[in-house]
Write a protein that holds these residues in place. Structure first.
Motif, mmCIF file in Angstrom:
data_model
loop_
_atom_site.group_PDB
_atom_site.id
_atom_site.type_symbol
_atom_site.label_atom_id
_atom_site.label_comp_id
_atom_site.label_asym_id
_atom_site.label_seq_id
_atom_site.Cartn_x
_atom_site.Cartn_y
_atom_site.Cartn_z
ATOM 1 N N ARG A 129 11.547 9.673 1.533
ATOM 2 C CA ARG A 129 10.060 9.174 2.318
ATOM 3 C C ARG A 129 8.932 9.769 1.611
ATOM 4 N NH1 ARG A 129 11.138 10.555 7.815
ATOM 5 N NH2 ARG A 129 12.898 9.105 7.513
ATOM 6 N N ASN A 130 9.197 10.964 1.342
ATOM 7 C CA ASN A 130 7.823 11.729 0.820
ATOM 8 C C ASN A 130 7.595 11.132 -0.549
ATOM 9 O OD1 ASN A 130 7.649 13.306 3.171
ATOM 10 N ND2 ASN A 130 8.778 14.934 2.426
ATOM 11 N N SER A 131 8.716 10.915 -1.358
ATOM 12 C CA SER A 131 8.389 10.520 -2.690
ATOM 13 C C SER A 131 7.585 8.876 -2.677
ATOM 14 C CB SER A 131 9.598 10.493 -3.597
ATOM 15 O OG SER A 131 10.502 9.110 -3.075
ATOM 16 N N TRP A 132 8.177 8.055 -1.500
ATOM 17 C CA TRP A 132 7.581 6.910 -1.351
ATOM 18 C C TRP A 132 5.991 7.075 -0.807
ATOM 19 C CZ3 TRP A 132 8.043 2.177 -3.088
ATOM 20 C CH2 TRP A 132 9.448 1.872 -3.527
ATOM 21 N N LEU A 133 5.647 7.846 0.031
ATOM 22 C CA LEU A 133 4.255 8.425 0.307
ATOM 23 C C LEU A 133 3.498 8.784 -0.740
ATOM 24 C CD1 LEU A 133 2.461 8.517 2.802
ATOM 25 C CD2 LEU A 133 3.410 10.885 3.184
ATOM 26 N N LEU A 134 3.952 9.894 -1.568
ATOM 27 C CA LEU A 134 3.326 10.278 -2.654
ATOM 28 C C LEU A 134 2.967 9.071 -3.668
ATOM 29 C CD1 LEU A 134 2.330 12.771 -4.305
ATOM 30 C CD2 LEU A 134 4.342 13.029 -5.270
ATOM 31 N N HIS A 135 3.884 8.142 -3.987
ATOM 32 C CA HIS A 135 3.674 7.032 -4.840
ATOM 33 C C HIS A 135 2.459 6.088 -4.161
ATOM 34 C CE1 HIS A 135 4.433 4.227 -7.809
ATOM 35 N NE2 HIS A 135 4.761 3.129 -7.019
ATOM 36 N N ILE A 136 2.649 5.824 -2.924
ATOM 37 C CA ILE A 136 1.695 5.165 -2.266
ATOM 38 C C ILE A 136 0.280 5.882 -2.422
ATOM 39 C CG2 ILE A 136 0.683 3.981 -0.057
ATOM 40 C CD1 ILE A 136 3.511 3.647 0.574
ATOM 41 N N ILE A 137 0.147 7.106 -2.085
ATOM 42 C CA ILE A 137 -1.112 7.633 -2.368
ATOM 43 C C ILE A 137 -1.552 7.691 -3.768
ATOM 44 C CG2 ILE A 137 -2.160 9.945 -2.230
ATOM 45 C CD1 ILE A 137 -0.101 10.576 0.341
ATOM 46 N N VAL A 155 -2.997 4.242 -4.456
ATOM 47 C CA VAL A 155 -4.411 3.975 -3.879
ATOM 48 C C VAL A 155 -5.451 4.829 -4.735
ATOM 49 C CG1 VAL A 155 -5.713 4.410 -2.053
ATOM 50 C CG2 VAL A 155 -3.707 3.435 -1.541
ATOM 51 N N LEU A 156 -5.058 6.031 -5.198
ATOM 52 C CA LEU A 156 -6.089 6.779 -5.948
ATOM 53 C C LEU A 156 -6.302 6.191 -7.176
ATOM 54 C CD1 LEU A 156 -4.880 10.615 -5.083
ATOM 55 C CD2 LEU A 156 -6.949 9.154 -4.278
ATOM 56 N N HIS A 157 -5.360 5.547 -7.831
ATOM 57 C CA HIS A 157 -5.517 5.114 -9.089
ATOM 58 C C HIS A 157 -6.336 3.855 -9.071
ATOM 59 C CE1 HIS A 157 -4.305 3.363 -13.088
ATOM 60 N NE2 HIS A 157 -4.544 2.099 -12.453
ATOM 61 N N MET A 158 -6.162 3.029 -7.988
ATOM 62 C CA MET A 158 -6.887 1.606 -7.597
ATOM 63 C C MET A 158 -8.523 2.195 -7.393
ATOM 64 S SD MET A 158 -6.972 -1.049 -4.477
ATOM 65 C CE MET A 158 -7.276 0.235 -3.425
ATOM 66 N N LEU A 159 -8.619 3.443 -6.828
ATOM 67 C CA LEU A 159 -9.768 3.828 -6.544
ATOM 68 C C LEU A 159 -10.632 4.191 -7.800
ATOM 69 C CD1 LEU A 159 -12.102 4.694 -4.462
ATOM 70 C CD2 LEU A 159 -11.085 6.635 -4.278
#
Length: 154
Positions: free
Chosen positions: A98-106, A109-113
């Motif tokens: 779950r933490n790895s998925w959350l890190l990947h989502i973050i 989003v940072l890459h998109m920004l």
């Protein structure tokens, strides 16, 4: 539209409501662009930091060679062999997944920004205003100067 760099206090940045027609407006625009560029550089380092967790939080690879603490071991004894390539039993917990998925989502989003900000800064430079161009360059230098020494400490 002019396609050469020029020095003026009149420019349209990104959108029509971004018209600047005074020296004070140009100073504010250059400062905003400079701060956005510093933020872009800090964002790059933050993404690198998030992608490089410490060795304590990384699970050991099941195919890592065992580490030996003896100084008198020969080269052949310290090389990987069939016995050292056998998988080590590791338990993957749902929490770490779950933490790895959350890190990947973050990170996504940072890459998109980061990409969006990079394109906006590119369009600011394409206004061909020398002051805006110098603001982007100065912001990049300041952002690099501030953020990349922090990367060495992580």
């Amino acid at each position: 539209m002019r396609m050469t760099f020029g020095v003026s206090s009149s420019v349209t940045l990104l959108f029509d409501f971004g018209d600047v027609h005074s020296p004070a407006g140009m100073v504010v625009s250059v400062l905003v662009v400079l701060l956005l560029t510093v933020f872009y550089e800090v964002l790059k380092v933050w993404r690198l930091w998030l992608g490089n967790p410490s060795k304590l939080t990384q699970p050991q690879s099941p195919y890592d060679a065992p580490s030996s603490h003896c100084d008198s071991i020969s080269v052949l004894d310290s090389s990987p062999s069939e016995s050292s390539l056998t998988p080590i039993a590791s338990v993957v917990t749902p929490q770490s997944t779950r933490n790895s998925w959350l890190l990947h989502i973050i990170q996504t989003v940072l890459h998109m920004l980061q990409v969006s900000l990079a394109y906006m800064l590119m369009l600011c430079v394409m206004s061909y205003n020398t002051w805006i161009f110098l603001g982007v360059i100065t912001g990049s230098v300041l952002g690099y100067f501030i953020s990349f020494p922090l990367l060495g400490r992580m």
